[in-house]
Design an enzyme around this catalytic site. Structure first.
Site, mmCIF file in Angstrom:
data_model
loop_
_atom_site.group_PDB
_atom_site.id
_atom_site.type_symbol
_atom_site.label_atom_id
_atom_site.label_comp_id
_atom_site.label_asym_id
_atom_site.label_seq_id
_atom_site.Cartn_x
_atom_site.Cartn_y
_atom_site.Cartn_z
ATOM 1 C CD GLU A 1 63.484 31.606 60.808
ATOM 2 O OE1 GLU A 1 63.127 31.165 61.979
ATOM 3 O OE2 GLU A 1 64.880 32.124 60.614
ATOM 4 C CG HIS B 1 74.521 28.866 59.582
ATOM 5 N ND1 HIS B 1 74.194 28.517 60.984
ATOM 6 C CD2 HIS B 1 74.176 30.128 59.538
ATOM 7 C CE1 HIS B 1 73.519 29.563 61.599
ATOM 8 N NE2 HIS B 1 73.482 30.627 60.589
#
Lengths: 325, 330
Positions: A60, A129
């Site tokens: 990322e 998450h």
């Protein structure tokens, strides 16, 4: 005006901008061959090819930095980060490179990147998450933060973000991609700054953004049956927040509730309440309150998860408590 | 490399050395603030590599030890010094400082202060070059310690995967701040680490500019011809501490003496003298001219330049009057 889903609106914005300008690219994990976890780039790989629709490794920070470096040369990357929880890893490049390069180069370089990422609590995804981190992004000078609450905004904000010369972070929501709404048939650019009056009212202002706008609207509809007239303000621009829009509404209703999915500390609610204090404290009839998540890592258990985050019912309760009704 | 080129490079390196030494003095005089990372000892790296490339045309990026790379790309030394003095006439208008020298006009894309931060930016610039179809290359100068960041591995992977035109130059000065490389790094030979990504690499003496230039020529040709990335490791040494706040007590005096004898400027100077291309008096004259220019032009400009205006504190945070911000675009 066509009715389309939130993901379709985002996909349409990608498609139009990529068709117009060969320097617009999109990149992220699984966005190409797979078409995106939430389908936001579906079909674009076949249409524009692997040079412009880039399946990235799971790196990322560096693929975000790659997009930023490309933007120095005039490329217009739309970077998808699959979940805002993973965007934590990219904050070095977003904060230290994209947000600061214009300033620390004395205006010589800019990083016109768009970073899209869904946050929010979906269904039992657990602590790593389910985070909401708009509160972190909105505190960084040099970075614009917007968060669409509807397909119309999702389309129009992405269109504007691609064209804007500043880095823009678009905070989406995992539960909203299948939401339907009207989107103008003609090309439409939503202003990156401002707020919208989603529902006009006179008794109390409910400030929401992204998914919490919908909780506010549901609460307002329920309260309307009891003669309580709520105004709902959609703070789709979190950085900068629309001070004038906040002041205008509070000056009208004299009561304010901020509804945020995130935990209360150092968040949208605290910021909006500070703005109310600074801009229109003497317009208030009663102290403003926040409806926020409980300050816990989001639990897995379904009942605990539901209890941790706000909903329309909690908004209704907060309004009734404020009005003593 | 002919004698004229060698003499030119000698003068350029000497200028960089004197520039940095003058920065040291200005720092002690409190004319320069913040952190100051100086380049003496490593000059052959920037000058050798960039002389083999096309400075001003190729895109160059580096870390916080960035003054000299900017100069070699074509940045005006007066503007660089003014930046260090925090002046409005500085290369970043006094907003950047020593660690953030930029000169976009000469494609010096900046100094960045997070170790390893420029790796992905350099790969991104290479992506931009490839998309636009130019013949430029992207050149990333960083120290050995940056190779222990995740960005090193992530960026090399993508550069190799997509065959992007980027040259990574590792200025291996043996220390990451104050920690010696063998105490921080499992694989000491940095050029071997990139073999994991199938990136061709080489290691040469970074104190000998002719060796640097020759190796860089091969590296630059490789990248420019579209064969993908290349990694060049240059063995070098910084003569001062990591930054001005560094006591430099962690290095053995014997080690410093040994590297002091391998001064890139002295190596080239003596080689030219030995070949009969330069006399010691020529060198002295060169040095005097450099010192005089720095004092009478560079320092004077920085001293006499105005400070940024306080009312412009918020300028350059965001784009001004961007039409997509307030709406009304159809």
């Amino acid at each position: 005006m066509a009715v389309m889903m939130y993901w379709e609106a985002i996909r349409r914005a990608h498609d139009e901008e990529m068709a117009r300008d060969p320097l617009v690219i999109c990149m992220g994990e699984d966005i190409g061959v797979v078409g995106g976890t939430y389908k936001a780039t579906q079909g674009l790989y076949d249409k524009y090819g692997p040079e412009r629709v880039i399946d990235t490794p799971i790196s990322e920070n560096s693929y975000t930095g790659l997009g930023i470096g490309a933007s120095f040369l005039g490329i217009r990357p739309i970077i998808e980060i699959m979940s805002v929880n993973f965007a934590w890893l990219a904050t070095d490049q977003i904060f230290n490179s994209a947000a600061k390069v214009r300033y620390m180069s004395g205006g010589q370089l800019t990083a016109p990147v768009v970073i899209r990422s869904p946050g929010g609590t979906a269904h039992q995804l657990g602590a790593q998450h389910s985070a909401r981190m708009e509160k972190v992004f909105m505190g960084i000078a040099g970075l614009r933060v917007v968060t669409p609450s509807s397909p119309r905004q999702a389309y129009g904000l992405l269109k504007s973000a691609v064209r804007c010369n500043d880095p823009v972070f678009i905070n989406e929501h995992e539960l909203m991609y299948n939401m339907k709404g009207e989107v103008p048939d003609a090309e439409y650019f939503h202003p990156l700054e401002g707020s919208e009056v989603t529902r006009a009212g006179k008794d109390v202002t409910l400030f929401g953004y992204n998914i919490s706008v919908h909780w506010c609207v549901q609460a307002a509809e329920q309260l309307a049956k009891d003669g309580i007239d709520c105004e709902v303000i959609d703070l789709y621009s979190l950085s900068p927040l629309n001070r004038a829009g906040i002041k205008k509404s509070v000056s009208k209703t004299h009561r304010a509730i901020v509804v945020e999915e995130a935990e209360a500390p150092v968040g949208v609610g605290s910021e909006v309440m500070a703005i109310i204090n600074e801009e229109c404290f003497f317009e208030l009839d009663v102290a403003p309150v926040r409806v926020s998540a409980v300050n816990v890592p989001i639990p897995y258990n379904h009942h605990l998860e539901k209890a941790a985050i706000p909903n329309a019912k909690k908004v209704v309760e907060a309004v009734r408590k404020m009005l003593g009704k | 490399m002919n004698a004229a080129d060698k003499k030119r490079l000698l003068r350029e390196m000497l200028f960089a050395r004197r520039f940095e030494e003058r920065c040291y003095e200005a720092y002690v005089e409190r004319k320069i603030g913040g952190f100051l990372h100086l380049y003496p000892g490593e000059e052959a790296c920037a000058f050798g590599v960039l002389d083999a490339a096309r400075p001003g045309h190729d895109y160059v990026i580096t870390g916080y030890r960035d003054h000299v790379h900017a100069l070699k790309c074509g940045a005006d030394p007066k503007k660089v010094m003014a930046e260090l003095f925090g002046k409005e006439t500085g290369s970043s208008k006094g907003r950047g400082g020593s660690m953030h020298i930029f000169d976009a006009e000469h494609r010096f894309m900046g100094g960045y202060a997070l170790v390893g931060g420029p790796f992905p930016l350099a790969v991104g610039m290479a992506k931009g070059i490839k998309m636009k179809g130019g013949d430029e290359i992207s050149i990333c100068f960083l120290g050995d310690a940056a190779n222990n960041q995740g960005t090193f591995h992530e960026s090399l992977n993508m550069a190799a995967l997509w065959e992007l035109p980027v040259l990574f130059v590792c200025e291996n000065n043996l220390y990451g701040i104050g920690t010696r490389i063998d105490r921080s790094t499992a694989v000491i030979e940095q050029h071997k680490r990139v073999q994991a990504y199938n990136i061709p690499s080489n290691q040469v003496d970074g104190q000998d500019i002719e060796q640097v230039y020759a190796a860089a020529k091969i590296a630059v040709d490789h990248v420019r011809s579209g064969k993908g990335p290349y990694f060049l490791e240059l063995m070098t040494y910084r003569y001062r501490g990591h930054s001005m706040s560094d006591s430099n007590a962690y290095r053995a005096k014997e080690e410093e003496r040994m590297w002091g004898k391998r001064d890139p400027i002295i190596i080239l100077r003596d080689r030219l003298i030995e070949a009969g291309e330069l006399g010691m008096d020529d060198y002295k004259r060169m040095d005097d001219e450099v010192l005089e220019f720095i004092e009478k032009e560079v320092i004077k400009f920085a001293e006499e330049s105005p400070e940024p205006k306080l009312e412009e504190l918020e300028k350059y945070v965001l784009a001004e009057n961007d039409p997509y911000v307030r709406g009304g675009v159809h």
